[in-house]
Scaffold this motif. Structure first.
Motif, PDB file in Angstrom:
ATOM      1  N   LEU A  23      40.356  39.155  34.293  1.00  0.00           N
ATOM      2  CA  LEU A  23      40.722  38.307  35.438  1.00  0.00           C
ATOM      3  C   LEU A  23      40.985  39.140  36.683  1.00  0.00           C
ATOM      4  N   LEU A  24      41.605  40.280  36.493  1.00  0.00           N
ATOM      5  CA  LEU A  24      41.879  41.176  37.616  1.00  0.00           C
ATOM      6  C   LEU A  24      40.585  41.612  38.293  1.00  0.00           C
ATOM      7  N   VAL A  25      39.610  41.999  37.493  1.00  0.00           N
ATOM      8  CA  VAL A  25      38.312  42.414  38.040  1.00  0.00           C
ATOM      9  C   VAL A  25      37.620  41.231  38.712  1.00  0.00           C
ATOM     10  N   LEU A  26      37.692  40.067  38.085  1.00  0.00           N
ATOM     11  CA  LEU A  26      37.076  38.871  38.651  1.00  0.00           C
ATOM     12  C   LEU A  26      37.691  38.525  40.006  1.00  0.00           C
ATOM     13  N   ARG A  38      43.162  38.251  48.062  1.00  0.00           N
ATOM     14  CA  ARG A  38      42.668  38.995  46.910  1.00  0.00           C
ATOM     15  C   ARG A  38      43.780  39.844  46.297  1.00  0.00           C
ATOM     16  N   VAL A  39      44.575  40.452  47.171  1.00  0.00           N
ATOM     17  CA  VAL A  39      45.705  41.264  46.695  1.00  0.00           C
ATOM     18  C   VAL A  39      46.711  40.387  45.960  1.00  0.00           C
ATOM     19  N   LEU A  46      47.942  41.931  37.030  1.00  0.00           N
ATOM     20  CA  LEU A  46      48.472  43.291  36.947  1.00  0.00           C
ATOM     21  C   LEU A  46      49.896  43.279  36.396  1.00  0.00           C
ATOM     22  N   GLY A  47      50.685  42.329  36.825  1.00  0.00           N
ATOM     23  CA  GLY A  47      52.054  42.197  36.320  1.00  0.00           C
ATOM     24  C   GLY A  47      52.091  41.842  34.845  1.00  0.00           C
ATOM     25  N   VAL A  48      51.212  40.935  34.427  1.00  0.00           N
ATOM     26  CA  VAL A  48      51.155  40.550  33.012  1.00  0.00           C
ATOM     27  C   VAL A  48      50.755  41.745  32.146  1.00  0.00           C
TER      28      VAL A  48
END
Length: 73
Positions: A23-26, A38-39, A46-48
């Motif tokens: 999901l982060l990459v997506l 986006r950030v 990232l937190g998860v």
């Protein structure tokens, strides 16, 4: 230390990290989204992933101390 408990903890953490890493990459590669959005979208996965690593380290410490049943907490 039980190998089965350790294997289960590592595998479940790995699956969560791979899912949220995807999901982060997506979210990071979305072309039509402004950079500030986006950030913000990347902060949640990232937190998860970070919390998952912390929980995995805690579980490994519990298993090393001989505590195999975590359901009584």
């Amino acid at each position: 230390m039980k190998k089965k408990g350790l294997l289960g903890a590592v595998l479940s953490a790995l699956f969560v990290i791979l899912y949220y890493g995807g999901l982060l990459v997506l979210f990071a590669l979305q072309p039509d989204v402004p950079s500030w959005a986006r950030v913000l979208l990347c902060l949640l996965p990232l937190g998860v992933c970070g919390v998952t690593v912390l929980v995995l380290v805690q579980r490994i410490r519990e298993l090393k101390s001989g505590e195999t049943d975590d359901l009584d907490k």
